[in-house]
Scaffold this motif. Structure first.
Motif, PDB file in Angstrom:
ATOM      1  N   GLU A 104      -5.918 -25.740  -5.568  1.00  0.00           N
ATOM      2  CA  GLU A 104      -5.214 -24.462  -5.542  1.00  0.00           C
ATOM      3  C   GLU A 104      -6.077 -23.348  -4.952  1.00  0.00           C
ATOM      4  O   GLU A 104      -5.557 -22.390  -4.378  1.00  0.00           O
ATOM      5  N   THR A 136      -1.919 -25.548 -12.730  1.00  0.00           N
ATOM      6  CA  THR A 136      -1.482 -24.650 -11.664  1.00  0.00           C
ATOM      7  C   THR A 136      -0.273 -23.839 -12.131  1.00  0.00           C
ATOM      8  O   THR A 136       0.409 -24.204 -13.082  1.00  0.00           O
ATOM      9  N   GLY A 137      -0.034 -22.726 -11.448  1.00  0.00           N
ATOM     10  CA  GLY A 137       1.171 -21.952 -11.718  1.00  0.00           C
ATOM     11  C   GLY A 137       0.966 -20.644 -12.433  1.00  0.00           C
ATOM     12  O   GLY A 137       1.937 -20.009 -12.861  1.00  0.00           O
ATOM     13  N   ARG A 170       6.745 -22.068 -15.662  1.00  0.00           N
ATOM     14  CA  ARG A 170       5.711 -21.624 -14.730  1.00  0.00           C
ATOM     15  C   ARG A 170       4.586 -22.657 -14.583  1.00  0.00           C
ATOM     16  O   ARG A 170       4.026 -22.809 -13.513  1.00  0.00           O
ATOM     17  N   GLN A 171       4.222 -23.322 -15.686  1.00  0.00           N
ATOM     18  CA  GLN A 171       3.137 -24.298 -15.662  1.00  0.00           C
ATOM     19  C   GLN A 171       3.595 -25.569 -16.369  1.00  0.00           C
ATOM     20  O   GLN A 171       4.312 -25.499 -17.372  1.00  0.00           O
TER      21      GLN A 171
END
Length: 299
Positions: free
Chosen positions: A98, A260-261, A223-224
């Motif tokens: 990322e 991530t996220g 979101r994650q």
């Protein structure tokens, strides 16, 4: 067991949660184990008592009726004043990519520390501070240490884990860039993160910790989402590595990294705003839920 620290009637207590969740906690209750086991003034003291103390707690909880409805208590941090909170940075393999810097996977974990005052319990308000509007979320699985550990590894390291809890390792993004070599400032604003709602003891994970799922939602939007199968440094290695340079004590907490996220990774970034609801869910543990408020506003 689900071990909890809580406030009721203006006093601090600890105990365990019994009953099945119906989605809002109305069917669950709290057994006041502190009253039944006066030798242990806090949940930290219970953990320090080792396996024998946990066995006493299980025996006291077995067949007990609830002293309070779960909905009638106020959640404190599961470990009310954690001695130390170790945080592991960039531990999910996808997160290294990322950063888009072409770096190899790390040989050792990145570590920073947080203070107790930077966290609130389940149901308490996260604060967007006066100095920044860049409050971000980071959903994580947190390890709670149950045995003194120094230079442990493998199964011995896993045996030092008392249980797991959920963490929102909230971050003030612009403040983590104030200095060249550390993130301490942006990671320690008062009430910027949360831990809870309780600690689920390690015996509730008979298959180990290799495929636990952590999810983060903001206002119900995912979101994650990732599992511990993708950790670069697993739970045993983290306990081993930390215990190589310091002595871990019962009640110490290790945040194992976020997937991530996070909001900073969107274009444009999606930072938390007053009124937002953040939920961190960990399989086998539960859901940590907090609402964001601007510092200084009414709760």
């Amino acid at each position: 067991m689900k071990l909890i620290s809580y406030l009721h009637g203006g006093a601090s207590h600890w105990g365990c949660v019994i009953g099945d969740s119906d989605g809002n906690g109305d069917s669950q209750g709290v057994v006041d184990l502190g009253r039944r086991l006066p030798a242990f003034a806090t949940l930290s003291a219970l953990l320090a008592g080792g396996d024998a103390a946990l066995a006493q707690a299980r025996a006291a909880a077995e067949g007990a009726t609830a002293d309070h409805a779960l909905a009638d208590v106020r959640f404190a941090l599961p470990i009310v004043q954690p001695r130390r909170v170790f945080c592991i940075g960039v531990n999910y393999a996808h997160r290294n990519a990322e950063y888009k810097d072409g770096s190899d996977l790390p040989k050792y974990p990145s570590i920073f520390m947080r203070v107790a005052e930077s966290f609130v319990g389940h149901g308490e308000a996260l604060q967007q501070p006066l100095e920044s509007t860049q409050l971000d979320y980071e959903g994580e699985i947190a390890i709670v240490i149950g045995r003194r550990a120094r230079r442990v590894q493998g199964d011995e390291a896993l045996a030092c884990i008392a249980g797991l809890t959920c963490m929102n390792e909230g971050t003030i993004r612009d403040w983590v860039h104030h200095a060249k070599f550390n993130v301490t400032q942006g990671k320690n604003f008062n009430a910027s993160g949360a831990i809870g709602p309780w600690i689920v003891t390690a015996d509730e994970f008979p298959q180990g910790f290799g495929a636990l799922r952590v999810q983060t939602r903001v206002n119900g939007e995912p979101r994650q989402d990732d599992t511990t199968a993708n950790l670069m440094f697993d739970f045993a290695y983290l306990v081993h590595y930390l215990s190589t340079f310091t002595t871990l004590e019962p009640g110490d907490i290790i945040a194992t990294g976020t997937p991530t996220g996070a909001g900073i990774r969107f274009d444009p970034p999606r930072f938390l705003q007053p009124g937002d609801v953040v939920e961190v869910e960990v399989s086998g543990v539960g859901v940590l839920r907090n609402v964001v408020q601007a510092e200084g506003s009414a709760a």
